[in-house]
Structure formats: C-alpha cells, structure tokens
Design an enzyme around this catalytic site. Sequence first.
Site: not given
Length: 560
Positions: A52, A84, A125-127, A197, A448, A474
């Site tokens: 990512c 993650d 990325c996610d966070k 993702c 998650e 997730s």
Amino acid sequence: MDREMRINSKVFSEGSKRAPNRAMLRAVGLEDRDFKKPMVGIASTWSEVSPCNMHIDELARAAKKGAKSAGAVPLIFNTITVSDSIAMGTKGMRYSLPSRDVIADSIETVVGGENLDGLLAIGGCDKNMPGCMIAIANAGVPGIFVYGGTIAPGEVEGEKIDLLSVFEGVGQLNQGLISEENLKELECKACPGAGACGGMYTANTMSAAIEALGMCLPGNSSTPAENVNKLEECEMAGKALYNLMQKGIYPTNIMTKDAFENAITVVMALGGSTNAVLHLLSIAHSIGVNLTIDDFDRIQREVPHIANLKPSGKYVMEDLYNVGGVQVVMKLLLKEGFINGECLTVTGKTIAENLKGVSDLPDDQDVIYPISRPLSKDGPLLILKGNLAPKGAVAKMSGVSVKKMTGPARVYDTEEEAVNAIMNNEINEGDVLVIRYVGPKGGPGMPEMLSSSSILVGKGLGEKVALLTDGRFSGGTHGLVVGHIAPEAQVGGPIALLSEGDLVTVDSESKQITMHITEDEMEQRKSNWKPRPLYKGGILGKYAHNVSCSSLGAVTDKFD
C-alpha cells in the site's frame, strides 16, 4: 496587500536572535530567499512493509515539486504504517488501530515542532489515511490529503482476484473445496504490485470519504496507484496547498458538519467499510464537529446503495475508476439531491463547481446502478442497538439475504480460540459466534476479525452463522457480522455477561441486537463480573488506558 503565509515559520525566518535556527535549515538546503517563503511539510507514509505504501516516496517527491514550483519551501518527513492484512489474525493486529493515533500525533508533532505553515499528507493504507486526516485537523494550518491509490486486481484463470480471495481460500481449503496448490496460486497472484487492497474495503472507502469531505483533489480517491496520472495528481496537490495558503483556507473551513454528511452519504452509496464509522467520528472529533453514530443511522435510512463493488459485489476500485470514479458517483448523488454541493473543497471551489465538467456515467456499465434501480433502497452500514449493545454496534448488510437470526451464543474470549473452533467444525449452522474482550481497551487495539469471518465464508457459513464482536471487521468482511459492540467487554458491557448457549437475536430490519435473558439475570451476572487488568506495557498500554468507546470513534484525546 498580499497575505502573510508564514503563519508559523516567520518566528525564525527573521531577526538576529533566530540565526541559530536558520543555520540548521541552511544545512538542509535553504537559502536567504527561502526564508521569505512559507514552509510546508510533506508527510509521507512511505514504507517497504506494505504494498500500500511502497511507492509513496515517489509520490512525495512529486508533491514537493508542485509545492516548490508554486512558491513554497516544501520539506518531506516520514511517519509509520502498519499493514492490517499482514498483521491480520496475529497478535500484531492489536497495533493496527493504535497506529492511526501514532501517525496522527507524529505528523502533528513535526508540523508544530518545526513551525510549518502548511501540510500535505500522503496515505495509502487503512489507518494512515484517517491518521493523516486527524493530523490535518489538529495541526492548525492549511492542509490537503493525497491518496496513494488502489492496487490492480490479480488474476487466476481469467478471473479477477484480490487479497480477500486468499483469506476466503483458507476456509475453502479447510472445507475441501480447493487444494493446497490452488491456495498457493491465489497467494502468489492476488497482489500484483503497489497500492491498497482493491475492493471497497477500508482504504478505498476512506479515500472516497475524504474526497466527499472536500479534502483531496477531485478524482484523487479513485486513481490507481500505478496509473500514469498519479504523479501528476501529487504535483497538482502541492500547488493546490499553496493556493489554500494564499486564500487563507483552513481545514475548519472545509470539514463542516455538512461535509461529513456528504462523506457518510458517499460511503453508504458505495457500500463502504464499517471502519468508516470509527474513522469519520474520530476525524470529526479532531476538527470540532459534533458527529455521532445517530447521524450514520439517519443517513443510512435515506441513501440508496448503488455500487456493485467487492466484498459483496463484483467489481474493484480500478473498475470504478474506468467508468469515471468517485466523481461520477458524487455527480449522480448531487443531481438527485443527496449531497450538499455548496460545501467548500481544497480546490477553493465548491463541490458543485468541481463537478460541473464531470461526465455522466456511461450507459454500458453495471459498476454503478441507477438511483431508480439501486442494489438496496437504503445504505448497507447499519447502526444496531439493544440490550446487548446499548451504545450501539455496526453491521454491514450488503449482499446478505438473512435479515434476522436467533441462535445460541458460542462465546470465545480470543479470535484464535474462535478460529480453532471454526476449523475444527465445532461451529454449526444457526450458531451465534461471539468474540469478545477484543475491543479498544480489551484487545487492546480493537483488532479486526477478518480471519474468522473469511473462514466462515470460505466454509459456506457466511450467512448461516452470525459473528458478533466488540472488535472490528475489515472492509473486506462480508456475511452476517456485527462489530463495534459497545460498551465493550473490558469495561463490563453486556457482551461480557453472555454465557455459552444464551439465545441471541440479530435483526437488521428492526436494527436490534438482543440477548434473551431477564433484567434480573443481567443484574445478577453483572454483580458477579470482575474487570480484567488493563494492558500496561508500551504503546498498547498507553492506548488501553486512554482510548474511548468505539461508539465515539475510539479516540485517545479527551471529550469535554
């Protein structure tokens, strides 16, 4: 008279007393003329620990080029990231949500400590995306966000796959539906390069939400990571930051309550991740906007789900980009009156002005459905309440045909125990699988539960077993799942009082989540319940002692 853009750096840009400060900056390349210009930070989340973020160093240099050509003095600095998907199902997953706050605090620290005048933050990325946004909210300077972009899909035998295909492949292997060789092929081909993702999972959900908030350039949220236009976007963002500084436009001018409602609307229409609830609440808290889970509930009832995107749909973010991206979805929602076009954005123009030249959706596509023929007449992210979750819980019901289930609770205090039970065929159709003591404080870090949910789907139990947790899911999770149950078990929430075999009902139509025991029994169990010691060591200990309830966004700064 021109606006003074050196809102912070002027403190050491002038005067003999600050000669030592300037001496340090001369060592990194600044000259006399540079001290007359505003200094901006380019916060990069570049890292080799995740696809990512592995390309973001190049994007940061492009953003620096744009800011410099516009007239600023840009300085790149880095912060951390946690993947993650790499941490998933391991103890490392406890560090995921806390990393959001570490990222936010570290960026704010550099901006404040270095007396910077503006901030451009790049997340992938996610966070690190909400982390960047919390930092922009807290830094007190003009700011803009840039998304590193989504990954391209992998391919096996002509079929597009992504990382979720591998997670579900584990369950398929356990069920005897695929071979070890099939799983190895999925593993080797799911992630072909750089980017987050690919489905409408958390990273792409947050990029769409940030564009709807007005905090990134139009189109940035959809452009894939390895697309030729991504570097140009970053350069333009650097120039746009300078324009914001010239005009004196701050994040507080852009991230209003109406803007957050636009973001929630777009998330609902796209069928985004449950994590959007946590992250938008936390960003709103940082910028001083009174956003609550009741706002999500209200908007969910009004907004149709129109995007045929994974995990419950057919397509990935790259497919959405190919039909016009988030911009065309926003144009459609604006035309139908679902979003407020008067909200200001980082272009210095309104949402409506930005969308004027955007083409309509092409006719020959089924990525985005018409408003008149939606996948669902209301949004797929539901806020559930009841005696099991008096402060609320979050469910994602897109693609789930089962609207109500009552079954016996199968209670586990760790995901590892639950996964072992699933793999050993101890969880049966009709069970309500409960994973608790994995909330913000209890995890700690609210990990998650993608491993457990994906294995259930892979074994064909995705809608035959309900999965409940005070942890998170997730963005790739789908099935009959309910997360963010609050209060969490660690603080004595009702989920801590569940016993093996208790009947539990999940009802998405009435938005109720109920444990079928009497109030007297509930009180008796509560009187016998004892709190577990909070985790003490390192970042997880700090997090456990400071984090708020998930219904408030799991923030670590204080509420009034």
